[in-house]
Design an enzyme around this catalytic site. Structure first.
Site, PDB file in Angstrom:
ATOM      1  N   GLY A  35      36.825  47.675  34.139  1.00  0.00           N
ATOM      2  CA  GLY A  35      36.039  46.566  34.661  1.00  0.00           C
ATOM      3  C   GLY A  35      35.877  45.523  33.578  1.00  0.00           C
ATOM      4  N   ALA A  36      34.980  44.597  33.807  1.00  0.00           N
ATOM      5  CA  ALA A  36      34.792  43.496  32.862  1.00  0.00           C
ATOM      6  C   ALA A  36      34.187  43.966  31.547  1.00  0.00           C
ATOM      7  CB  ALA A  36      33.901  42.432  33.499  1.00  0.00           C
ATOM      8  N   LYS A  39      36.136  50.396  30.094  1.00  0.00           N
ATOM      9  CA  LYS A  39      37.316  51.078  30.628  1.00  0.00           C
ATOM     10  C   LYS A  39      36.951  52.544  30.811  1.00  0.00           C
ATOM     11  CE  LYS A  39      40.623  47.942  28.451  1.00  0.00           C
ATOM     12  NZ  LYS A  39      41.778  47.800  27.516  1.00  0.00           N
ATOM     13  N   LYS A  53      33.680  56.843  30.173  1.00  0.00           N
ATOM     14  CA  LYS A  53      33.534  55.386  30.231  1.00  0.00           C
ATOM     15  C   LYS A  53      33.256  54.860  28.832  1.00  0.00           C
ATOM     16  CE  LYS A  53      30.231  51.956  31.972  1.00  0.00           C
ATOM     17  NZ  LYS A  53      29.087  51.763  32.876  1.00  0.00           N
ATOM     18  N   ASP A 150      25.243  45.838  42.367  1.00  0.00           N
ATOM     19  CA  ASP A 150      26.695  45.617  42.419  1.00  0.00           C
ATOM     20  C   ASP A 150      27.343  46.606  43.374  1.00  0.00           C
ATOM     21  OD1 ASP A 150      28.995  44.227  41.795  1.00  0.00           O
ATOM     22  OD2 ASP A 150      29.450  45.436  40.017  1.00  0.00           O
TER      23      ASP A 150
END
Length: 352
Positions: A35-36, A39, A53, A150
Site C-alpha cells: 500500500g502507500a 508492504k 507488514k 478505510d
C-alpha cells in the site's frame, strides 16, 4: 500539542512489552501486497505461517514521528480487539524497522476474488454472507470505539477456503472522540463518506468533525460491489466519485435489487450520517434478508490461492497495507526473492 489525529509533539510512542516479538525469530518470504505506507510479506514466526507488514518510516523528522505514532496506535488497537472476522494479531516490533505480524490469510483480497469472477457475480446468498462477516467485524470495532476509515475490498481478505471474510489494516483507524477534530479526506475516495470529503480538495489533512457513521457509508458501497461485481461509480475517477457523492448526492443505482436489500443499501449511504443505521442494526437486517433466501446449492470445491501456487499482482496503490519484503532487503539478490516456487525465506534480522 496534539494534532487532530492524536499525534502529540515530542511524545515517545510505546508498545506494550507483552506484544513485542523477537525479530530474530522472523523469517521473510515473498511479497504478497503493498500500500502507500507499507508492504506485506508472507513469512514465518516460530514455525507459524504469518503475514509480515513492514511500515515505511518516512523521509522527514515530522513524517517519521507521525508514522511512528500511527504505527503504535495501530498496534494498540489490534491488541485490544479480537473477533473471528478481524485478522488475528500476533505481535509487533519497532526496531530495526516497524513491523506488524498477523495471521496469514491465503484466500487473497476480496477485490481479487471478485475480479477473478467477472463477468459473473456472486450468488445473492454468498454476497450477503460476506457482507455479514464485514458488518460483524465493524460492529466489533465500533463497540470498542474504533473507526476504521478505510473500508474497501482491498482491506478485506478471504480465508483459504474462500468462505470467510476478515477485515485487515487498522493503519488509518482511530479512536472516536466527540470533541476532537479529525483528518478530512482520510481513506480512499471512491468509498469515502460524503462528510469526509474536503471542500478544498487540495488541502489534504484539513480537520473536520465526523463519527463512526463514515464506516457505514463505506460498507454500503462495498455491499453494492458484492451484489453487482462492478466498480462503483463506473466511468468516474476516484476523485470524481467522491465529489459526486459529496456535492451532488449521487449514489450507485439500487433499482435492480430486491426491495429489502435496496432499503439496506440506501439507508446506509444516506447523506445525513445520523440517519444511517449502526452495524448492530445492519447485522440484524442482513440476517433477516438471509432468512428469506432459498437454501444454498452444493458448493464447488474452492480454488485456493497461495504464494506457492499462484502469484497474483500487487494491490492497487492505496492505504491498504495488510495485503503486503522490501525490494531492497539487505544485499539479498532480487532474483532469489522472486524464487517463490522453492519457498525461500530469509531471516528478518539478517536482512536488517
Amino acid at each position: 500539542m496534539e494534532s487532530g489525529d492524536g499525534f502529540v509533539a515530542g511524545e515517545v510512542p510505546r508498545i506494550d512489552p507483552k506484544w513485542l516479538i523477537d525479530p530474530k525469530q522472523l523469517f521473510v518470504g515473498p511479497r504478497i501486497g503493498e500500500g502507500a505506507h507499507a508492504k506485506v510479506y508472507e513469512g514465518k514466526y516460530k514455525n507459524q505461517n504469518v503475514a509480515i507488514k513492514i511500515v515505511h518510516r518516512g523521509d522527514t523528522p515530522e513524517e517519521v514521528a507521525k508514522r511512528e505514532s500511527r504505527f503504535v496506535r495501530e498496534v494498540a488497537m489490534l491488541s485490544r480487539v479480537q473477533h473471528k472476522n478481524l485478522v488475528k494479531f500476533i505481535g509487533a516490533c519497532k526496531e530495526p524497522v516497524m513491523v506488524v505480524v498477523t495471521e496469514l490469510l491465503l484466500g487473497g483480497s476480496l477485490r481479487k476474488y471478485m475480479v477473478n469472477m467477472r463477468p459473473r457475480s456472486l450468488e445473492p446468498r454468498a454476497a450477503v454472507v460476506f457482507a455479514l462477516d464485514i458488518a460483524r467485524a465493524m460492529e466489533c470495532l465500533h463497540s470498542h470505539g474504533i473507526i476504521h476509515r478505510d473500508l474497501k475490498p482491498e482491506n478485506l481478505l478471504l480465508t483459504a477456503d474462500l468462505r470467510t471474510v476478515k477485515l485487515v489494516d487498522l493503519g488509518l483507524a482511530r479512536e472516536e472522540t466527540l470533541t476532537e477534530m479529525m483528518t478530512a479526506e482520510t481513506g480512499t475516495y471512491r468509498w469515502m463518506a460524503p462528510e469526509l470529503y474536503s471542500t478544498v480538495t487540495l488541502r489534504h489533512g484539513e480537520k473536520k468533525h465526523y463519527n463512526h457513521k463514515v464506516d457505514v457509508y463505506s460498507f454500503a458501497i462495498v455491499l453494492w460491489e458484492l451484489l453487482h461485481n462492478r466498480l462503483p461509480f463506473e466511468g468516474m475517477s476516484n476523485l470524481q466519485a467522491a465529489y459526486a457523492a459529496a456535492f451532488k448526492n449521487i449514489r450507485p443505482s439500487a433499482d435492480d435489487l430486491p426491495e429489502e436489500l435496496a432499503m439496506i443499501l440506501t439507508s446506509c449511504w444516506k447523506e445525513d450520517p445520523n440517519a444511517r443505521p449502526n452495524f448492530s442494526q445492519i447485522v440484524q437486517m442482513l440476517l433477516h434478508y438471509l432468512s428469506t433466501l432459498q437454501p444454498p446449492e452444493p458448493m464447488i470445491p474452492p480454488r485456493v490461492f497461495s504464494s506457492e501456487n499462484a502469484i497474483l499482482p500487487p494491490e492497487s496503490p492505496g492505504t491498504s497495507s495488510l495485503m503486503a519484503i522490501r525490494d531492497d532487503i539487505g544485499d539479498t539478490p532480487k532474483a532469489n526473492l522472486e524464487d517463490r516456487s522453492r519457498g525461500i525465506f530469509f531471516c528478518f534480522s539478517q536482512c536488517y
